[in-house]
Design a protein around this motif. Structure first.
Motif, PDB file in Angstrom:
ATOM      1  N   ALA A 191      -4.664  23.640 -23.578  1.00 56.27           N
ATOM      2  CA  ALA A 191      -5.877  23.640 -24.391  1.00 56.27           C
ATOM      3  C   ALA A 191      -7.115  23.926 -23.552  1.00 56.27           C
ATOM      4  CB  ALA A 191      -6.019  22.297 -25.096  1.00 56.27           C
ATOM      5  N   GLN A 192      -7.969  24.804 -24.093  1.00 56.00           N
ATOM      6  CA  GLN A 192      -9.252  25.113 -23.464  1.00 56.00           C
ATOM      7  C   GLN A 192     -10.435  24.654 -24.311  1.00 56.00           C
ATOM      8  OE1 GLN A 192      -9.477  26.612 -20.250  1.00 56.00           O
ATOM      9  NE2 GLN A 192      -7.333  25.995 -20.384  1.00 56.00           N
ATOM     10  N   ASP A 193     -10.156  23.937 -25.381  1.00 55.22           N
ATOM     11  CA  ASP A 193     -11.211  23.358 -26.206  1.00 55.22           C
ATOM     12  C   ASP A 193     -10.861  21.899 -26.478  1.00 55.22           C
ATOM     13  OD1 ASP A 193     -10.105  23.224 -29.307  1.00 55.22           O
ATOM     14  OD2 ASP A 193      -9.177  24.819 -28.128  1.00 55.22           O
ATOM     15  N   PRO A 194     -11.844  21.033 -26.645  1.00 63.76           N
ATOM     16  CA  PRO A 194     -11.585  19.597 -26.788  1.00 63.76           C
ATOM     17  C   PRO A 194     -10.747  19.227 -27.999  1.00 63.76           C
ATOM     18  CG  PRO A 194     -13.886  20.004 -26.271  1.00 63.76           C
ATOM     19  CD  PRO A 194     -13.288  21.327 -26.571  1.00 63.76           C
ATOM     20  N   ILE A 195     -10.897  19.938 -29.100  1.00 65.40           N
ATOM     21  CA  ILE A 195     -10.171  19.578 -30.312  1.00 65.40           C
ATOM     22  C   ILE A 195      -8.671  19.797 -30.118  1.00 65.40           C
ATOM     23  CG2 ILE A 195      -9.861  20.116 -32.762  1.00 65.40           C
ATOM     24  CD1 ILE A 195     -12.828  20.827 -32.849  1.00 65.40           C
TER      25      ILE A 195
ATOM     26  N   MET B 275     -19.736  12.719 -30.542  1.00 62.92           N
ATOM     27  CA  MET B 275     -21.064  12.648 -29.929  1.00 62.92           C
ATOM     28  C   MET B 275     -21.331  13.870 -29.052  1.00 62.92           C
ATOM     29  SD  MET B 275     -21.038   8.586 -28.924  1.00 62.92           S
ATOM     30  CE  MET B 275     -22.661   8.607 -28.182  1.00 62.92           C
ATOM     31  N   ALA B 276     -20.291  14.338 -28.336  1.00 60.41           N
ATOM     32  CA  ALA B 276     -20.481  15.474 -27.428  1.00 60.41           C
ATOM     33  C   ALA B 276     -20.638  16.790 -28.175  1.00 60.41           C
ATOM     34  CB  ALA B 276     -19.308  15.563 -26.458  1.00 60.41           C
ATOM     35  N   THR B 277     -19.951  16.936 -29.313  1.00 58.80           N
ATOM     36  CA  THR B 277     -20.023  18.192 -30.072  1.00 58.80           C
ATOM     37  C   THR B 277     -21.194  18.227 -31.039  1.00 58.80           C
ATOM     38  OG1 THR B 277     -18.494  17.250 -31.715  1.00 58.80           O
ATOM     39  CG2 THR B 277     -17.541  18.589 -29.946  1.00 58.80           C
ATOM     40  N   ASN B 278     -21.885  17.109 -31.199  1.00 60.16           N
ATOM     41  CA  ASN B 278     -22.980  17.034 -32.177  1.00 60.16           C
ATOM     42  C   ASN B 278     -24.091  18.031 -31.861  1.00 60.16           C
ATOM     43  OD1 ASN B 278     -24.427  15.925 -34.417  1.00 60.16           O
ATOM     44  ND2 ASN B 278     -25.647  14.736 -32.972  1.00 60.16           N
ATOM     45  N   ALA B 279     -24.456  18.119 -30.591  1.00 60.86           N
ATOM     46  CA  ALA B 279     -25.553  19.005 -30.189  1.00 60.86           C
ATOM     47  C   ALA B 279     -25.067  20.238 -29.445  1.00 60.86           C
ATOM     48  CB  ALA B 279     -26.546  18.237 -29.313  1.00 60.86           C
ATOM     49  N   SER B 280     -23.755  20.474 -29.451  1.00 61.79           N
ATOM     50  CA  SER B 280     -23.201  21.600 -28.705  1.00 61.79           C
ATOM     51  C   SER B 280     -23.157  22.850 -29.590  1.00 61.79           C
ATOM     52  CB  SER B 280     -21.795  21.262 -28.211  1.00 61.79           C
ATOM     53  OG  SER B 280     -21.216  22.358 -27.555  1.00 61.79           O
ATOM     54  N   GLU B 281     -23.400  23.994 -28.972  1.00 56.62           N
ATOM     55  CA  GLU B 281     -23.358  25.257 -29.708  1.00 56.62           C
ATOM     56  C   GLU B 281     -21.947  25.811 -29.803  1.00 56.62           C
ATOM     57  OE1 GLU B 281     -26.033  27.835 -27.733  1.00 56.62           O
ATOM     58  OE2 GLU B 281     -27.833  26.682 -28.274  1.00 56.62           O
TER      59      GLU B 281
ATOM     60  N   PHE C 104     -14.910  23.853 -23.585  1.00 57.43           N
ATOM     61  CA  PHE C 104     -15.190  22.819 -22.595  1.00 57.43           C
ATOM     62  C   PHE C 104     -16.529  23.012 -21.865  1.00 57.43           C
ATOM     63  CE2 PHE C 104     -10.552  21.718 -22.615  1.00 57.43           C
ATOM     64  CZ  PHE C 104     -10.732  20.398 -22.982  1.00 57.43           C
ATOM     65  N   PRO C 105     -16.893  24.205 -21.396  1.00 56.53           N
ATOM     66  CA  PRO C 105     -18.187  24.337 -20.689  1.00 56.53           C
ATOM     67  C   PRO C 105     -19.369  23.910 -21.550  1.00 56.53           C
ATOM     68  CG  PRO C 105     -16.814  26.256 -20.295  1.00 56.53           C
ATOM     69  CD  PRO C 105     -16.118  25.458 -21.344  1.00 56.53           C
ATOM     70  N   ALA C 106     -19.356  24.269 -22.837  1.00 56.73           N
ATOM     71  CA  ALA C 106     -20.455  23.887 -23.723  1.00 56.73           C
ATOM     72  C   ALA C 106     -20.469  22.382 -23.970  1.00 56.73           C
ATOM     73  CB  ALA C 106     -20.346  24.648 -25.043  1.00 56.73           C
ATOM     74  N   ILE C 107     -19.283  21.793 -24.110  1.00 57.10           N
ATOM     75  CA  ILE C 107     -19.191  20.350 -24.326  1.00 57.10           C
ATOM     76  C   ILE C 107     -19.714  19.593 -23.117  1.00 57.10           C
ATOM     77  CG2 ILE C 107     -17.592  18.445 -24.702  1.00 57.10           C
ATOM     78  CD1 ILE C 107     -18.043  20.119 -27.171  1.00 57.10           C
ATOM     79  N   ILE C 108     -19.328  20.035 -21.929  1.00 53.01           N
ATOM     80  CA  ILE C 108     -19.789  19.370 -20.702  1.00 53.01           C
ATOM     81  C   ILE C 108     -21.296  19.481 -20.567  1.00 53.01           C
ATOM     82  CG2 ILE C 108     -19.716  19.501 -18.189  1.00 53.01           C
ATOM     83  CD1 ILE C 108     -16.745  20.225 -18.446  1.00 53.01           C
ATOM     84  N   GLU C 109     -21.855  20.652 -20.880  1.00 58.36           N
ATOM     85  CA  GLU C 109     -23.309  20.824 -20.846  1.00 58.36           C
ATOM     86  C   GLU C 109     -23.993  19.899 -21.845  1.00 58.36           C
ATOM     87  OE1 GLU C 109     -26.935  22.154 -19.586  1.00 58.36           O
ATOM     88  OE2 GLU C 109     -24.961  22.606 -18.710  1.00 58.36           O
ATOM     89  N   SER C 110     -23.367  19.733 -23.001  1.00 60.07           N
ATOM     90  CA  SER C 110     -23.920  18.832 -24.013  1.00 60.07           C
ATOM     91  C   SER C 110     -23.909  17.384 -23.539  1.00 60.07           C
ATOM     92  CB  SER C 110     -23.129  18.965 -25.318  1.00 60.07           C
ATOM     93  OG  SER C 110     -23.578  18.040 -26.281  1.00 60.07           O
ATOM     94  N   ILE C 111     -22.855  17.002 -22.840  1.00 62.23           N
ATOM     95  CA  ILE C 111     -22.772  15.633 -22.324  1.00 62.23           C
ATOM     96  C   ILE C 111     -23.875  15.378 -21.302  1.00 62.23           C
ATOM     97  CG2 ILE C 111     -21.356  14.045 -20.947  1.00 62.23           C
ATOM     98  CD1 ILE C 111     -18.898  15.308 -22.238  1.00 62.23           C
ATOM     99  N   ILE C 112     -24.145  16.365 -20.445  1.00 67.17           N
ATOM    100  CA  ILE C 112     -25.166  16.200 -19.408  1.00 67.17           C
ATOM    101  C   ILE C 112     -26.549  16.006 -20.025  1.00 67.17           C
ATOM    102  CG2 ILE C 112     -26.324  17.343 -17.483  1.00 67.17           C
ATOM    103  CD1 ILE C 112     -23.661  18.733 -16.869  1.00 67.17           C
ATOM    104  N   THR C 113     -26.861  16.764 -21.073  1.00 66.38           N
ATOM    105  CA  THR C 113     -28.204  16.729 -21.653  1.00 66.38           C
ATOM    106  C   THR C 113     -28.371  15.683 -22.740  1.00 66.38           C
ATOM    107  OG1 THR C 113     -27.556  18.483 -23.225  1.00 66.38           O
ATOM    108  CG2 THR C 113     -28.551  19.164 -21.129  1.00 66.38           C
TER     109      THR C 113
END
Length: 557
Positions: free
Chosen positions: A101-105, A154-160, A164-173
């Motif tokens: 898997a390359q996406d969290p879901i 919570m991580a995917t709420n503000a993610s575009e 995984f890269p977008a989710i990780i960026e969302s977690i940081i911000t």
């Protein structure tokens, strides 16, 4: 006509080899990562076999294949084989999905499938002990799934994107990033088996069949490690507080697992605590990566290799321990000698995968900030001695002169086990790793912990400490918590009984008072009625007049 039962028997010949396509994918995979999009699956899925995934997939395919072949001869009846492989294949499918898997879901789906299917492997024997272990396991699984699902939302709420890269960026911000990191660490830590979340491991391993224990310890707890690698913002931003906490937690887990494991008398329970201890080393490495993100790309390869080394060696120990049931001494001797190879690998003996894995982790500690740059090499050396002591304890428990343990060493069990031993020998030389390393420079550093543990083991067993000491119950803190809760329950029961007695006494007292009051007022009413009669009133009047007259006469005289 081919009946359903006959179809099962035919498919059983192919079932043990179900993991081979995954092994073929690792072998033929190119250096270029090719992603496969499946938009029709759930909410869409992205799958690929990257460099980290290759190492975890290599571990998974080898161990699931060997354990699958082993299980074919381990279970005698077709009904048992069918029931075992039903859960075995579901758990294996979940394991492969989360690796690819390359996406969290998609990762969460594979992780959940593997976790719930594993319950069937733990309670396979269907006895009281198995169901108790299964209850603890499934309770923690549900808790972990809720935590991970909450973190994912919570991580995917503000993610575009859901990659995984977008989710990780969302977690940081995200302003709740500390809460998300806590949920991720705890949710995957329940599967990995770090201290405080480890209690299912020493309960599940002794009751699960040997091939199930091999994959539970070898691959399934590594899914928690891979979850940390995929979801945490490692290599992206420094997380010094979380890094310090993970380093301390990992080191404590490493030594705690050894201390409790040394008191055990069941070989599979010893191996369970050994897995907990080794997970502590990986946890410490993850913490170091949080503190020093710039070295994470290099550390990632070493952590993945440590997982590969430990998974294969621990799988071989579980399968080998399951072969110590022969009544013939010569069979027990050969099995015991074979167990030395993975035991020495776990202990980090020279020219083994363990030496390579441990020295890689120790080399990363040199990049740690103060005071860890000084403390970690010393503590890791102490951990190597402790691990060697635990392996000595295991070899003592399954020695040829001990009571038979496990199944008869049938040829169908011995052959896959020997194949796994050969793989362990070849692991340090496989052309899968992108790092340079020279074994010849590390011989002394890996040899002295073994020699020291040998001296300690001889001294300990001569004074018969572990033969006379009472073992700590498997599950340790869970058993202690249950004992505390039992004491509290007894005190609460006594308090409740006292309260009930007090209430009854109050009710009785009120009843007595009401009864006395009723009698008193009844008598008082009767007296009043008597005094109200005219003849009685006249009698009292005469008496009063007589008394008054006497008093007046007395005063006049």
């Amino acid at each position: 006509m081919l009946t359903f039962k006959h179809l099962h028997s035919k498919l059983l010949y192919l079932t043990p080899w179900a993991a081979l396509p995954g092994l073929a994918a690792v072998i033929i995979a190119s250096t270029t990562v090719t992603q496969v999009q499946l938009p029709w699956l759930l909410v869409g899925g992205t799958y690929a076999l990257d460099e980290t995934g290759k190492i975890f997939m290599l571990l998974a395919t080898l161990l699931w294949s060997v354990s699958g072949v082993y299980a074919r001869s381990y279970f005698k009846s077709i009904e048992e084989q069918v029931r075992f492989y039903r859960y075995f294949l579901l758990a294996m499918a979940g394991n492969f999905i989360l690796i690819l898997a390359q996406d969290p879901i998609s990762f969460y789906f594979g992780f959940t499938l593997m976790s719930f299917a594993s319950y069937g492997l733990i309670v396979f024997k269907k006895d009281t002990i198995s169901f108790k272990a299964g209850l603890v396991y499934i309770s923690l699984v549900i808790l972990g799934e809720v935590m991970l699902f909450s973190a994912l939302l919570m991580a995917t709420n503000a993610s575009e994107s859901t990659m995984f890269p977008a989710i990780i960026e969302s977690i940081i911000t995200d302003h709740n990033h500390d809460l998300i990191i806590f949920l991720i660490l705890t949710g995957f830590g329940l599967k990995a088996g770090v201290f405080g979340l480890h209690v299912w491991l020493p309960l599940a391993h002794p009751v699960a069949p040997a091939p199930a224990s091999a994959v539970l310890s070898g691959t399934m707890i590594k899914a928690g490690i891979l979850g940390w690698i995929r979801f945490l913002p490692l290599g992206e931003t420094p997380l010094p507080e979380w890094g310090t906490a993970m380093i301390i937690l990992g080191l404590f887990t490493a030594f705690y697992g050894v201390i409790i494991g040394l008191t055990q008398r069941d070989p599979k329970t010893v191996l369970a605590y050994s897995s907990i201890s080794q997970v502590g080393i990986i946890t410490m490495s993850i913490g170091l990566g949080m503190q020093v993100p710039e070295i994470w790309p290099v550390m990632l390869t070493g952590i993945a290799f440590y997982a590969l080394h430990h998974g294969l060696s621990k799988g071989a120990l579980f399968l080998g321990a399951g072969l110590c049931g022969s009544q013939q001494q010569i069979h027990r001797v050969w099995i015991w000698l074979g167990l030395w190879l993975p035991a020495l690998a776990i202990a980090g003996a020279p020219w083994t995968s363990g030496m390579l894995a441990k020295d890689l982790v120790k080399s990363y500690s040199l990049y740690a900030p103060a005071p860890w740059d000084t403390l970690l090499p010393l503590l890791l050396s102490g951990s190597a001695v402790a691990t060697a002591l635990l392996m000595a304890r295991l070899l003592y428990l399954v020695r040829p002169s001990a009571e038979p343990y496990g199944a008869e060493p049938l040829i169908g069990l011995v052959l896959p086990w020997v194949a796994l031993l050969l793989i362990i020998i070849l692991v340090p030389w496989l052309p899968v790793y992108s790092f340079e390393y020279s074994m010849s420079n590390q011989i002394f550093g890996s040899l002295w912990p073994l020699l020291l543990s040998l001296v300690i083991s001889v001294g300990v067993y001569r004074i018969h400490i572990f033969q006379t000491a009472k073992p700590i119950p498997a599950g340790d803190i869970l058993v202690w918590i249950e004992s505390v809760l039992s004491v509290l329950r007894n005190h609460l029961k006594k308090l409740n009984d006292f309260a009930q007695q007090y209430i009854l006494l109050q009710q009785y007292s009120k009843l007595r008072i009401n009864s006395i009051q009723t009698v008193f007022f009844t008598k008082l009413g009767q007296i009043e009625s008597s005094l109200a009669r005219w003849e009685v009133s006249m009698l009292f009047m005469v008496i009063i007049i007589t008394l008054v007259g006497l008093l007046l006469y007395g005063s006049s005289t």
